[in-house]
Design an enzyme around this catalytic site. Structure first.
Site, PDB file in Angstrom:
ATOM      1  N   CYS A 259      44.087  33.418  46.402  1.00 16.97           N
ATOM      2  CA  CYS A 259      45.454  33.933  46.365  1.00 16.97           C
ATOM      3  C   CYS A 259      45.430  35.461  46.465  1.00 16.97           C
ATOM      4  CB  CYS A 259      46.144  33.489  45.076  1.00 16.97           C
ATOM      5  SG  CYS A 259      47.891  33.949  44.973  1.00 16.97           S
TER       6      CYS A 259
ATOM      7  N   CYS B 207      50.281  36.730  36.630  1.00 12.51           N
ATOM      8  CA  CYS B 207      48.876  36.982  36.300  1.00 12.51           C
ATOM      9  C   CYS B 207      48.690  38.144  35.336  1.00 12.51           C
ATOM     10  CB  CYS B 207      48.086  37.256  37.580  1.00 12.51           C
ATOM     11  SG  CYS B 207      48.052  35.871  38.734  1.00 12.51           S
TER      12      CYS B 207
ATOM     13  N   CYS C 143      40.034  41.537  41.812  1.00  9.83           N
ATOM     14  CA  CYS C 143      40.801  40.783  42.804  1.00  9.83           C
ATOM     15  C   CYS C 143      40.201  40.877  44.201  1.00  9.83           C
ATOM     16  CB  CYS C 143      42.254  41.268  42.845  1.00  9.83           C
ATOM     17  SG  CYS C 143      42.418  43.004  43.277  1.00  9.83           S
TER      18      CYS C 143
END
Length: 237
Positions: A120, A206, A231
């Protein structure tokens, strides 16, 4: 071009330890690479400081709109643009790539596994980042060594082999107290979630506020192991 830029980076590394570079690194990079320096902002305290530091320099500014940001982040974006009177270019996930991922996995599949969460992040952040950095030679970031264990021994100047770009972290060694004092002293707009315990602010699903005594990054992807909390935007050598 990559080899040429990497050679320039190696020369810069020799200069980076000098007092003049420590003080005027942003100015030096702007003069060395005119029109080829870009700064990524998420409107954090750190990024507001850097936006102020570069306000009179020839440095472009962009942000990544993942589509899952807090409303307060958009409000800070608006107030930042008005305060500095500078354009902030927005980059978005590829619609088709995102549609396929969400259709197959669901809208909140990032909670299911580290692999899906990173997938994602790749779609919403990493791929748009590559588009944003195209054609530039220097990427300015708001990273600080206090942010996470992975960043404690980072150099201030890095070569990013994935994006083939020089990275510079001008406030890498600033403390949290220095950052917040700078924002206050210069009356800079800031994300009001910071006052509610949100330290590192990313996508809304998140990110949570941290509790007393928790690590700086504890509020990001809090359901994962602390050592996996990146990330993919920043790969450190």
């Amino acid at each position: 071009m990559e080899n040429s830029l990497k050679n320039e980076f190696e020369n810069l590394v020799k200069e980076a330890s000098e007092a003049s570079f420590q003080t005027n690194g942003l100015q030096i990079l702007t003069e060395r690479f005119p029109g080829k320096v870009i700064f990524s902002t998420s409107f954090s305290y750190e990024d507001q400081v850097i936006t102020h530091l570069i306000k009179d320099l020839n440095i472009e500014i962009f942000t990544l709109d993942t589509g899952r940001l807090f409303e307060q982040t958009y409000e800070t974006w608006t107030s930042t643009k008005a305060f500095f009177k500078k354009n902030i270019k927005a980059y978005y996930p590829d619609t088709e790539e995102l549609r396929e991922f969400v259709t197959e996995n669901g809208p909140d599949s990032f909670y299911q596994s580290v692999e899906k969460r990173k997938a994602c992040c790749t779609i919403r952040k990493v791929h748009p980042l590559k588009k944003a950095l195209e054609g530039y030679k220097v990427w300015i970031t708001g990273l600080r060594s206090e942010h996470s264990p992975n960043r404690k021994n980072m150099p201030q100047l890095e070569w990013d082999p994935d994006n083939k770009i020089i990275k510079f972290h001008p406030i890498l060694h600033w403390t949290t107290e220095q950052v917040t004092a700078y924002v206050k002293d210069h009356h800079l707009p800031y994300n009001h979630l910071h006052k509610k315990g949100f330290v590192s602010i990313g996508c809304e699903p998140c990110t949570r506020a941290i509790k007393e005594g928790e690590d700086f990054r504890a509020g990001r992807w809090w359901w994962e192991d602390a050592n996996k909390k990146e990330c993919g935007l920043h790969i450190h050598q």
